[in-house]
Write a protein that holds these residues in place. Structure first.
Motif, short mmCIF file in Angstrom:
data_model
loop_
_atom_site.label_atom_id
_atom_site.label_comp_id
_atom_site.label_asym_id
_atom_site.label_seq_id
_atom_site.Cartn_x
_atom_site.Cartn_y
_atom_site.Cartn_z
N ALA A 101 0.84 -1.21 0.00
CA ALA A 101 0.00 0.00 0.00
C ALA A 101 0.88 1.26 0.00
N GLU A 102 1.94 1.25 0.78
CA GLU A 102 2.86 2.40 0.82
C GLU A 102 3.56 2.57 -0.52
N LEU A 103 3.94 1.47 -1.16
CA LEU A 103 4.57 1.53 -2.48
C LEU A 103 3.61 2.13 -3.51
N ALA A 104 2.36 1.75 -3.45
CA ALA A 104 1.37 2.29 -4.39
C ALA A 104 1.20 3.80 -4.18
N ARG A 105 1.18 4.25 -2.93
CA ARG A 105 1.07 5.69 -2.64
C ARG A 105 2.30 6.43 -3.15
N THR A 106 3.47 5.85 -2.94
CA THR A 106 4.71 6.49 -3.40
C THR A 106 4.74 6.60 -4.91
N ARG A 107 4.34 5.54 -5.61
CA ARG A 107 4.31 5.58 -7.07
C ARG A 107 3.32 6.63 -7.58
N ALA A 108 2.18 6.73 -6.93
CA ALA A 108 1.19 7.73 -7.33
C ALA A 108 1.74 9.14 -7.10
N ALA A 109 2.43 9.35 -5.98
CA ALA A 109 3.01 10.67 -5.70
C ALA A 109 4.09 11.01 -6.72
N LEU A 110 4.92 10.04 -7.07
CA LEU A 110 5.96 10.29 -8.08
C LEU A 110 5.35 10.58 -9.44
N ASP A 111 4.28 9.91 -9.77
CA ASP A 111 3.59 10.17 -11.03
C ASP A 111 3.04 11.60 -11.07
N ILE A 112 2.46 12.03 -9.97
CA ILE A 112 1.92 13.39 -9.88
C ILE A 112 3.05 14.41 -9.99
N VAL A 113 4.15 14.17 -9.28
CA VAL A 113 5.28 15.10 -9.33
C VAL A 113 5.84 15.17 -10.75
N GLY A 114 5.93 14.03 -11.42
CA GLY A 114 6.41 14.02 -12.81
C GLY A 114 5.51 14.81 -13.73
N ALA A 118 6.39 18.26 -15.78
CA ALA A 118 6.19 18.40 -17.22
C ALA A 118 5.30 19.60 -17.53
N LEU A 119 4.27 19.82 -16.74
CA LEU A 119 3.38 20.96 -16.94
C LEU A 119 4.13 22.27 -16.74
N LEU A 120 4.92 22.36 -15.67
CA LEU A 120 5.68 23.59 -15.42
C LEU A 120 6.71 23.84 -16.52
#
Length: 135
Positions: A101-114, A118-120
């Motif tokens: 569950a923690e790994l899934a949250r971390t991956r989601a956070a990294l995806d959002i940061v990426g 890209a947007l910025l």
């Protein structure tokens, strides 16, 4: 009032001491219980008491074990507590689920940061500001 020798053994001075010689509760395996119940049932009535004395059991043990076996609860013949290995397996499964569950949250956070990066970057290119030099 006079105190006899028998009275002194019952005297409690209030001190609490651990009982190192305290007997341990016995645990019987399912195989042992089934074997003893079968042997007890096959024995003549005069031999049943000898079986109980030899094994250090009471007739209530046989009664409870027989009821459990007749109810079809072979697992009920086993020890009532989980063994150490089963508890450890359950703990490890819980840790694995928590880590996933923690790994899934971390991956989601990294995806959002990426995506935010890209947007910025796209926005900075559209405004015409030069990119900072990369090191």
């Amino acid at each position: 009032m006079t105190m006899t020798l028998a009275d002194t053994s019952a005297f409690d001075d209030g001190a609490v001491t651990p009982r190192a010689d305290r007997p341990k509760r016995r645990a019987f395996t399912a195989e042992y219980k089934a074997q003893i119940v079968a042997e007890y049932d096959a024995a003549e009535s005069g031999e049943r008491g000898a079986i109980l004395r030899r094994e250090g059991l009471y007739s209530s043990h046989i009664t409870e074990w027989r009821k459990a076996a007749q109810a079809g609860a072979v697992t009920a013949l086993g020890p009532k507590t989980k063994d150490r290995r089963d508890r450890e397996i359950e703990q490890l499964k819980a840790r694995a689920e928590k880590a996933e569950a923690e790994l899934a949250r971390t991956r989601a956070a990294l995806d959002i940061v990426g995506k935010a990066h890209a947007l910025l970057e796209t926005l900075s290119e559209s405004t015409g500001t030069p990119k900072p030099p990369q090191r």
